[in-house]
Design an enzyme around this catalytic site. Structure first.
Site, PDB file in Angstrom:
ATOM      1  N   THR A   1       0.870  -1.176   0.000  1.00  0.00           N
ATOM      2  CA  THR A   1       0.000   0.000   0.000  1.00  0.00           C
ATOM      3  C   THR A   1       0.902   1.219   0.000  1.00  0.00           C
ATOM      4  O   THR A   1       1.670   1.440   0.935  1.00  0.00           O
ATOM      5  CB  THR A   1      -0.924   0.004   1.222  1.00  0.00           C
ATOM      6  OG1 THR A   1      -1.739  -1.163   1.186  1.00  0.00           O
ATOM      7  CG2 THR A   1      -1.818   1.238   1.212  1.00  0.00           C
TER       8      THR A   1
ATOM      9  N   LYS B   1      -7.272   1.220  -2.802  1.00  0.00           N
ATOM     10  CA  LYS B   1      -6.844   0.754  -1.477  1.00  0.00           C
ATOM     11  C   LYS B   1      -7.062   1.825  -0.420  1.00  0.00           C
ATOM     12  O   LYS B   1      -7.379   1.522   0.740  1.00  0.00           O
ATOM     13  CB  LYS B   1      -5.372   0.330  -1.513  1.00  0.00           C
ATOM     14  CG  LYS B   1      -4.849  -0.234  -0.183  1.00  0.00           C
ATOM     15  CD  LYS B   1      -5.615  -1.479   0.279  1.00  0.00           C
ATOM     16  CE  LYS B   1      -5.162  -1.945   1.661  1.00  0.00           C
ATOM     17  NZ  LYS B   1      -3.800  -2.473   1.684  1.00  0.00           N
TER      18      LYS B   1
ATOM     19  N   LYS C   1       0.554   4.667   8.513  1.00  0.00           N
ATOM     20  CA  LYS C   1       1.162   5.088   7.245  1.00  0.00           C
ATOM     21  C   LYS C   1       0.116   5.233   6.164  1.00  0.00           C
ATOM     22  O   LYS C   1       0.075   6.237   5.438  1.00  0.00           O
ATOM     23  CB  LYS C   1       2.244   4.087   6.837  1.00  0.00           C
ATOM     24  CG  LYS C   1       2.869   4.310   5.464  1.00  0.00           C
ATOM     25  CD  LYS C   1       2.233   3.438   4.379  1.00  0.00           C
ATOM     26  CE  LYS C   1       2.464   1.963   4.618  1.00  0.00           C
ATOM     27  NZ  LYS C   1       1.890   1.127   3.511  1.00  0.00           N
TER      28      LYS C   1
END
Length: 306
Positions: A107, A182, A250
């Protein structure tokens, strides 16, 4: 060298796999079970030892993996790690065979995915961004959701590989769009996890049997993947990682940055990010995301390494 857009069947394809952490190791194992020859590299060789014992070949660097493979899959930690393994001198793009397929399943940032695609294309390589969802369970069972950005012919060529890893595989558009999809996934997870953790904390504080509560609410309008799969871990005090808190933070920062660029306010994501940051400050960076329960029940037993 493979024929342009040939279907990448196991008998004629060597896959290079970079990153054998919580999810990557199981994903790589499933590719070997499907019959693919595997070349691997990761920061800590011991994490790859089960794959090596099963017949995978070790390489010291991502660049060496690229030079030995027809398809290179990466699932590393941060966008900075993605940039390092792909774009730095001696990295994947510089050492991959002509016509090779590069699949980043980390990701990461949509803009970085586009940079990789453009530099790969300039060198005659095929790049796809293909982040996944499903956690450690989906990785082990080969049932991951795979969200893909890239060109349709490249997507079709790597279908056998994706099918060894997941069940819900969707091309969302050109390079970078897999990463955008995502972000949608992470946004939904982050805010939903707050509700799941609060429901379980409330059940315990009210003196309910939380397992009975789950049996009542998982099949109704409150149902979600996190409620069915992660709430039981909260109840058991199992906070071992299927997905690290630090990695979710993150991801949420990427989502917030992209939302700012899109002129979109995401107050739920900001709240989730701040709550997980508080847990990181308490030493929970390497716990699973279900450890959000500890925000409400600080004395809950269990941890990342229990």
């Amino acid at each position: 060298m493979l024929t342009e857009h040939a279907v990448l069947s196991p008998e004629r394809t060597t896959i290079g796999f970079v990153g054998t952490g919580v999810m990557g190791r199981s994903m790589a194992a499933n590719l070997m079970k499907a019959g693919y020859r595997l070349v691997v590299s990761t920061r800590t060789r011991e994490k790859a030892q089960p794959l090596l014992d099963a017949g995978a070949v070790w390489k010291d660097t991502a660049g060496e993996v690229a030079a030995a493979a027809d398809v290179i899959i990466t699932i590393v930690g941060l966008p900075s790690d993605v940039e390092e393994v792909y774009l730095h001198e001696g990295g994947i793009i510089h050492r991959a065979k002509p016509g090779a397929y590069l699949i980043d399943m980390t990701t990461s940032a949509p803009a970085l995915a586009r940079r990789i695609y453009e530099q790969a294309k300039a060198r005659g390589l095929h790049a796809l961004d293909a982040p996944v969802s499903g956690g450690d369970v989906g990785a082990k069972n080969g049932t991951l959701v795979i969200m893909v950005g890239g060109e349709e012919p490249d997507f079709q060529a790597v279908q056998p590989i994706f099918e060894a890893l997941g069940k819900n595989i969707v091309l969302h558009g050109p390079a970078g769009m897999g990463q955008h999809a995502k972000m949608c996934n992470q946004i939904a997870i982050a805010t939903n996890m707050i509700g799941v953790a609060e429901a379980m904390a409330y059940a315990v504080k009210a003196g309910l049997d939380p397992e009975r509560v789950l049996s009542s609410i998982t099949g109704g309008a409150a149902g979600s993947w996190s409620l069915s799969n992660l709430a039981p871990r909260m109840i058991r005090g199992d906070f071992a990682p299927g997905f690290y808190i630090q990695h979710l933070v993150k991801d949420l920062r990427i989502a917030l940055d992209m939302a700012d660029q899109l002129g979109l306010a995401l107050p739920g994501v900001k709240l989730s990010e701040s709550m997980y940051e508080a847990l990181i400050e308490r030493g929970e960076a390497y716990s699973g995301t279900q450890a959000l329960y500890k925000y409400y029940v600080p004395d809950a037993q269990g941890g990342a390494h229990d």
